[in-house]
Design a protein around this motif. Structure first.
Motif, mmCIF file in Angstrom:
data_model
loop_
_atom_site.group_PDB
_atom_site.id
_atom_site.type_symbol
_atom_site.label_atom_id
_atom_site.label_comp_id
_atom_site.label_asym_id
_atom_site.label_seq_id
_atom_site.Cartn_x
_atom_site.Cartn_y
_atom_site.Cartn_z
ATOM 1 N N ASP A 109 40.392 -7.455 61.917
ATOM 2 C CA ASP A 109 40.316 -6.472 60.841
ATOM 3 C C ASP A 109 41.150 -5.254 61.218
ATOM 4 O O ASP A 109 41.566 -5.098 62.375
ATOM 5 N N HIS A 110 41.417 -4.434 60.236
ATOM 6 C CA HIS A 110 42.037 -3.121 60.430
ATOM 7 C C HIS A 110 41.271 -2.181 59.521
ATOM 8 O O HIS A 110 41.257 -2.364 58.306
ATOM 9 N N LEU A 111 40.609 -1.206 60.125
ATOM 10 C CA LEU A 111 39.823 -0.247 59.353
ATOM 11 C C LEU A 111 40.507 1.105 59.300
ATOM 12 O O LEU A 111 41.028 1.580 60.314
ATOM 13 N N ILE A 112 40.497 1.700 58.125
ATOM 14 C CA ILE A 112 40.854 3.103 57.964
ATOM 15 C C ILE A 112 39.525 3.823 57.820
ATOM 16 O O ILE A 112 38.723 3.500 56.934
ATOM 17 N N VAL A 113 39.271 4.756 58.718
ATOM 18 C CA VAL A 113 37.965 5.396 58.816
ATOM 19 C C VAL A 113 38.038 6.829 58.284
ATOM 20 O O VAL A 113 38.945 7.583 58.631
ATOM 21 N N GLY A 114 37.083 7.174 57.446
ATOM 22 C CA GLY A 114 36.965 8.530 56.936
ATOM 23 C C GLY A 114 35.647 9.146 57.353
ATOM 24 O O GLY A 114 34.874 8.544 58.099
ATOM 25 N N ALA A 115 35.376 10.331 56.852
ATOM 26 C CA ALA A 115 34.148 11.035 57.210
ATOM 27 C C ALA A 115 32.899 10.289 56.748
ATOM 28 O O ALA A 115 31.897 10.245 57.458
ATOM 29 N N SER A 116 32.966 9.670 55.562
ATOM 30 C CA SER A 116 31.764 9.019 55.045
ATOM 31 C C SER A 116 32.010 7.612 54.503
ATOM 32 O O SER A 116 31.068 6.949 54.071
ATOM 33 N N THR A 117 33.246 7.154 54.539
ATOM 34 C CA THR A 117 33.555 5.836 54.009
ATOM 35 C C THR A 117 34.716 5.218 54.787
ATOM 36 O O THR A 117 35.253 5.860 55.696
ATOM 37 N N PHE A 118 35.085 3.982 54.431
ATOM 38 C CA PHE A 118 36.158 3.305 55.148
ATOM 39 C C PHE A 118 36.842 2.302 54.229
ATOM 40 O O PHE A 118 36.328 1.943 53.171
ATOM 41 N N TYR A 119 37.997 1.836 54.682
ATOM 42 C CA TYR A 119 38.727 0.761 54.011
ATOM 43 C C TYR A 119 38.921 -0.340 55.030
ATOM 44 O O TYR A 119 39.409 -0.084 56.144
ATOM 45 N N SER A 120 38.566 -1.566 54.679
ATOM 46 C CA SER A 120 38.728 -2.726 55.561
ATOM 47 C C SER A 120 39.804 -3.649 55.009
ATOM 48 O O SER A 120 39.695 -4.121 53.867
ATOM 49 N N PHE A 121 40.839 -3.907 55.807
ATOM 50 C CA PHE A 121 41.869 -4.855 55.402
ATOM 51 C C PHE A 121 41.254 -6.240 55.181
ATOM 52 O O PHE A 121 41.610 -6.933 54.227
ATOM 53 N N ALA A 122 40.340 -6.659 56.049
ATOM 54 C CA ALA A 122 39.727 -7.989 55.931
ATOM 55 C C ALA A 122 38.897 -8.089 54.658
ATOM 56 O O ALA A 122 39.018 -9.070 53.904
ATOM 57 N N ASP A 123 38.058 -7.101 54.391
ATOM 58 C CA ASP A 123 37.197 -7.133 53.209
ATOM 59 C C ASP A 123 38.015 -7.158 51.916
ATOM 60 O O ASP A 123 37.568 -7.684 50.904
#
Length: 128
Positions: A109-123
């Protein structure tokens, strides 16, 4: 000692959010996994500015080979809290995936992480 296991993108977010979720600059981390998705090592690859950071794919794979990882998870933050991947995020992910294939190391996976949420390349089906 029991190694921490990665079970989902949420578990990666919970691991990385306290580390990079609220930083004022970008950082890029790699989580190295064994066959059971247990964490072997977590490493900061680079620290950058407000809008980006540089990542050397060779350093990512060098450590993976040294620790015997069979899978890796890429993670970085967006200080802007804008969770969509940039063109450079997508390109970097493709480069690491292609290089990893040569050594039978999967990008899980590759996650972009924020203060309260995230984006997952895999998801989001972006690891093809």
């Amino acid at each position: 000692m029991q190694k921490k296991k990665v079970t989902s993108s949420v578990s990666v977010f919970e691991l990385m959010q306290p580390v990079i979720g609220e930083l004022p600059h970008e950082e890029f981390w790699v989580i190295y996994l064994n066959r059971k998705n247990e964490i072997i090592k977590k490493e900061n690859i680079s620290k950058g500015g407000i809008t980006g950071t540089m990542v050397d794919v060779r350093l990512v794979l060098k450590t993976a080979l040294e620790v015997g990882a069979t899978g890796i998870i890429l993670a970085h933050n967006h200080p802007s809290d804008q969770m969509w991947p940039s063109r450079s995020d997508i390109e970097l992910t493709k480069q690491v995936m292609e290089a990893g294939r040569l050594f039978d190391i999967d990008v899980v996976d590759h996650l972009i992480v924020g203060a309260s949420t995230f984006y997952s390349f895999a998801d989001n089906g972006n690891l093809n």
